[in-house]
Design a protein around this motif. Structure first.
Motif, PDB file in Angstrom:
ATOM      1  N   GLU A 156     -10.436   8.373  31.172  1.00 49.71           N
ATOM      2  CA  GLU A 156     -10.336   7.246  32.105  1.00 49.71           C
ATOM      3  C   GLU A 156      -8.908   6.736  32.273  1.00 49.71           C
ATOM      4  O   GLU A 156      -8.661   5.861  33.108  1.00 49.71           O
ATOM      5  N   ASP A 157      -7.981   7.248  31.427  1.00 50.23           N
ATOM      6  CA  ASP A 157      -6.609   6.748  31.429  1.00 50.23           C
ATOM      7  C   ASP A 157      -6.612   5.225  31.279  1.00 50.23           C
ATOM      8  O   ASP A 157      -5.915   4.502  31.979  1.00 50.23           O
ATOM      9  N   ALA A 158      -7.447   4.751  30.327  1.00 49.41           N
ATOM     10  CA  ALA A 158      -7.690   3.321  30.157  1.00 49.41           C
ATOM     11  C   ALA A 158      -7.170   2.855  28.803  1.00 49.41           C
ATOM     12  O   ALA A 158      -7.644   3.306  27.757  1.00 49.41           O
ATOM     13  N   VAL A 159      -6.220   1.960  28.845  1.00 52.08           N
ATOM     14  CA  VAL A 159      -5.578   1.479  27.629  1.00 52.08           C
ATOM     15  C   VAL A 159      -6.558   0.772  26.697  1.00 52.08           C
ATOM     16  O   VAL A 159      -6.405   0.819  25.472  1.00 52.08           O
ATOM     17  N   GLU A 160      -7.570   0.149  27.238  1.00 49.06           N
ATOM     18  CA  GLU A 160      -8.527  -0.579  26.393  1.00 49.06           C
ATOM     19  C   GLU A 160      -9.357   0.353  25.506  1.00 49.06           C
ATOM     20  O   GLU A 160      -9.969  -0.084  24.544  1.00 49.06           O
ATOM     21  N   HIS A 161      -9.352   1.633  25.805  1.00 51.56           N
ATOM     22  CA  HIS A 161     -10.073   2.617  24.979  1.00 51.56           C
ATOM     23  C   HIS A 161      -9.161   3.354  24.000  1.00 51.56           C
ATOM     24  O   HIS A 161      -9.630   4.151  23.202  1.00 51.56           O
ATOM     25  N   ALA A 162      -7.886   3.080  24.079  1.00 52.16           N
ATOM     26  CA  ALA A 162      -6.929   3.769  23.220  1.00 52.16           C
ATOM     27  C   ALA A 162      -6.743   3.010  21.907  1.00 52.16           C
ATOM     28  O   ALA A 162      -6.960   1.798  21.839  1.00 52.16           O
ATOM     29  N   LEU A 163      -6.346   3.729  20.891  1.00 54.96           N
ATOM     30  CA  LEU A 163      -6.002   3.121  19.610  1.00 54.96           C
ATOM     31  C   LEU A 163      -4.562   2.618  19.725  1.00 54.96           C
ATOM     32  O   LEU A 163      -3.662   3.371  20.086  1.00 54.96           O
ATOM     33  N   ASN A 164      -4.345   1.357  19.420  1.00 53.77           N
ATOM     34  CA  ASN A 164      -3.039   0.749  19.610  1.00 53.77           C
ATOM     35  C   ASN A 164      -2.158   1.009  18.384  1.00 53.77           C
ATOM     36  O   ASN A 164      -2.185   0.271  17.404  1.00 53.77           O
ATOM     37  N   TYR A 165      -1.374   2.051  18.451  1.00 50.99           N
ATOM     38  CA  TYR A 165      -0.546   2.423  17.304  1.00 50.99           C
ATOM     39  C   TYR A 165       0.600   1.442  17.081  1.00 50.99           C
ATOM     40  O   TYR A 165       1.111   1.334  15.976  1.00 50.99           O
ATOM     41  N   ARG A 166       0.982   0.704  18.089  1.00 48.35           N
ATOM     42  CA  ARG A 166       2.018  -0.318  17.903  1.00 48.35           C
ATOM     43  C   ARG A 166       1.516  -1.445  17.001  1.00 48.35           C
ATOM     44  O   ARG A 166       2.228  -1.905  16.108  1.00 48.35           O
ATOM     45  N   VAL A 167       0.289  -1.871  17.196  1.00 49.92           N
ATOM     46  CA  VAL A 167      -0.302  -2.917  16.351  1.00 49.92           C
ATOM     47  C   VAL A 167      -0.428  -2.417  14.914  1.00 49.92           C
ATOM     48  O   VAL A 167      -0.104  -3.138  13.959  1.00 49.92           O
ATOM     49  N   ILE A 168      -0.899  -1.189  14.758  1.00 55.25           N
ATOM     50  CA  ILE A 168      -1.017  -0.601  13.412  1.00 55.25           C
ATOM     51  C   ILE A 168       0.351  -0.594  12.737  1.00 55.25           C
ATOM     52  O   ILE A 168       0.495  -1.020  11.590  1.00 55.25           O
ATOM     53  N   THR A 169       1.364  -0.122  13.442  1.00 56.14           N
ATOM     54  CA  THR A 169       2.709  -0.023  12.875  1.00 56.14           C
ATOM     55  C   THR A 169       3.249  -1.391  12.477  1.00 56.14           C
ATOM     56  O   THR A 169       3.811  -1.553  11.388  1.00 56.14           O
ATOM     57  N   LYS A 170       3.076  -2.387  13.318  1.00 54.59           N
ATOM     58  CA  LYS A 170       3.563  -3.733  12.990  1.00 54.59           C
ATOM     59  C   LYS A 170       2.891  -4.283  11.738  1.00 54.59           C
ATOM     60  O   LYS A 170       3.539  -4.925  10.905  1.00 54.59           O
ATOM     61  N   GLN A 171       1.601  -4.022  11.584  1.00 55.24           N
ATOM     62  CA  GLN A 171       0.898  -4.512  10.398  1.00 55.24           C
ATOM     63  C   GLN A 171       1.330  -3.751   9.141  1.00 55.24           C
ATOM     64  O   GLN A 171       1.423  -4.330   8.064  1.00 55.24           O
ATOM     65  N   VAL A 172       1.589  -2.462   9.280  1.00 51.44           N
ATOM     66  CA  VAL A 172       2.100  -1.679   8.140  1.00 51.44           C
ATOM     67  C   VAL A 172       3.469  -2.213   7.726  1.00 51.44           C
ATOM     68  O   VAL A 172       3.738  -2.411   6.536  1.00 51.44           O
ATOM     69  N   ILE A 173       4.323  -2.477   8.689  1.00 53.66           N
ATOM     70  CA  ILE A 173       5.656  -3.021   8.382  1.00 53.66           C
ATOM     71  C   ILE A 173       5.531  -4.339   7.623  1.00 53.66           C
ATOM     72  O   ILE A 173       6.184  -4.538   6.592  1.00 53.66           O
ATOM     73  N   ALA A 174       4.698  -5.235   8.101  1.00 63.83           N
ATOM     74  CA  ALA A 174       4.516  -6.528   7.434  1.00 63.83           C
ATOM     75  C   ALA A 174       3.977  -6.350   6.017  1.00 63.83           C
ATOM     76  O   ALA A 174       4.453  -7.003   5.077  1.00 63.83           O
ATOM     77  N   LEU A 175       3.007  -5.473   5.851  1.00 64.83           N
ATOM     78  CA  LEU A 175       2.425  -5.221   4.529  1.00 64.83           C
ATOM     79  C   LEU A 175       3.483  -4.723   3.548  1.00 64.83           C
ATOM     80  O   LEU A 175       3.598  -5.226   2.436  1.00 64.83           O
ATOM     81  N   VAL A 176       4.245  -3.742   3.962  1.00 68.30           N
ATOM     82  CA  VAL A 176       5.219  -3.114   3.072  1.00 68.30           C
ATOM     83  C   VAL A 176       6.376  -4.055   2.774  1.00 68.30           C
ATOM     84  O   VAL A 176       6.793  -4.203   1.621  1.00 68.30           O
ATOM     85  N   GLU A 177       6.899  -4.704   3.784  1.00 68.60           N
ATOM     86  CA  GLU A 177       8.087  -5.528   3.595  1.00 68.60           C
ATOM     87  C   GLU A 177       7.804  -6.862   2.916  1.00 68.60           C
ATOM     88  O   GLU A 177       8.702  -7.462   2.341  1.00 68.60           O
ATOM     89  N   ASN A 178       6.566  -7.329   2.951  1.00 72.64           N
ATOM     90  CA  ASN A 178       6.235  -8.638   2.381  1.00 72.64           C
ATOM     91  C   ASN A 178       5.525  -8.563   1.041  1.00 72.64           C
ATOM     92  O   ASN A 178       4.971  -9.561   0.578  1.00 72.64           O
ATOM     93  N   ASN A 179       5.518  -7.393   0.417  1.00 77.24           N
ATOM     94  CA  ASN A 179       4.851  -7.234  -0.871  1.00 77.24           C
ATOM     95  C   ASN A 179       5.740  -6.480  -1.844  1.00 77.24           C
ATOM     96  O   ASN A 179       6.739  -5.884  -1.455  1.00 77.24           O
ATOM     97  N   ARG A 180       5.330  -6.494  -3.100  1.00 74.44           N
ATOM     98  CA  ARG A 180       6.009  -5.754  -4.167  1.00 74.44           C
ATOM     99  C   ARG A 180       4.995  -4.803  -4.790  1.00 74.44           C
ATOM    100  O   ARG A 180       3.824  -5.153  -4.930  1.00 74.44           O
ATOM    101  N   PHE A 181       5.476  -3.633  -5.187  1.00 71.52           N
ATOM    102  CA  PHE A 181       4.601  -2.610  -5.730  1.00 71.52           C
ATOM    103  C   PHE A 181       5.219  -2.027  -6.997  1.00 71.52           C
ATOM    104  O   PHE A 181       6.401  -1.709  -7.014  1.00 71.52           O
ATOM    105  N   LEU A 182       4.412  -1.893  -8.028  1.00 72.03           N
ATOM    106  CA  LEU A 182       4.868  -1.198  -9.225  1.00 72.03           C
ATOM    107  C   LEU A 182       4.786   0.305  -9.010  1.00 72.03           C
ATOM    108  O   LEU A 182       5.672   1.054  -9.409  1.00 72.03           O
ATOM    109  N   LEU A 183       3.699   0.742  -8.388  1.00 74.78           N
ATOM    110  CA  LEU A 183       3.420   2.173  -8.261  1.00 74.78           C
ATOM    111  C   LEU A 183       3.394   2.634  -6.812  1.00 74.78           C
ATOM    112  O   LEU A 183       2.916   1.909  -5.921  1.00 74.78           O
ATOM    113  N   LEU A 184       3.854   3.851  -6.603  1.00 75.01           N
ATOM    114  CA  LEU A 184       3.743   4.491  -5.299  1.00 75.01           C
ATOM    115  C   LEU A 184       2.279   4.598  -4.887  1.00 75.01           C
ATOM    116  O   LEU A 184       1.937   4.428  -3.717  1.00 75.01           O
TER     117      LEU A 184
END
Length: 126
Positions: free
Chosen positions: A53-81
Motif C-alpha cells: 500500500e506504500d502506507a507509512v502507518e503500516h511500516a515499522l518506525n525504525y527512527r522511534v526504535i533508534t531514539k529509544q535505544v539511544i536514550a536507554l544506552v546513554e541514560n543507564n550504566r551497565f556492569l556487563l555487556l
C-alpha cells in the motif's frame, strides 16, 4: 504493481553500527569514564501491508526504535555487556509488529590486541 506469484516471507530492518557512549564495565576506570559501544540491530516484521500500500502507518518506525535505544544506552550504566544487549533486545521486542530481533553490541578497545569484543543475542516474540 503487486505481484501475485511471489510468496512473501518477512521483512528485515537492519540498523547498522549505531555509535553511542555509555558507562559499561566492572573496573573502576570503566565505571567512571564513558566508553564507546557500537550497536547493530536486526528486526523481522511483517512489512506486506506497508509494501503493497506504500502506507507509512503500516511500516515499522525504525527512527522511534533508534531514539529509544539511544536514550536507554546513554541514560543507564551497565556492569556487563550481557545486560546491555539484553536490555536493548527487550526494548526492540516491545514494539508492536516485531516478530524476531537480534542485537549485537561491540565494545571497541576492550582487549588490547583486538578491534573489539562483541556479544549477540536474539529472541522471538512468543
Amino acid at each position: 504493481m503487486v505481484r501475485r506469484d511471489i510468496t512473501f516471507d518477512h521483512s528485515q530492518i537492519h540498523i547498522k553500527n549505531l555509535r553511542l557512549r555509555t558507562y559499561i564495565g566492572l573496573n573502576t576506570d570503566e565505571q567512571t569514564k564513558l566508553q564507546d559501544v557500537v550497536i547493530s540491530i536486526r528486526v523481522d516484521y511483517d512489512g506486506r501491508a506497508a509494501a503493497s500500500e506504500d502506507a507509512v502507518e503500516h511500516a515499522l518506525n525504525y527512527r522511534v526504535i533508534t531514539k529509544q535505544v539511544i536514550a536507554l544506552v546513554e541514560n543507564n550504566r551497565f556492569l556487563l555487556l550481557e545486560k546491555l544487549v539484553f536490555d536493548v533486545l527487550s526494548l526492540v521486542l516491545s514494539f508492536d509488529g516485531v516478530k524476531h530481533a537480534a542485537v549485537e553490541v561491540d565494545k571497541p578497545h576492550a582487549l588490547r590486541f583486538a578491534d573489539s569484543v562483541s556479544l549477540t543475542m536474539a529472541a522471538s516474540r512468543s
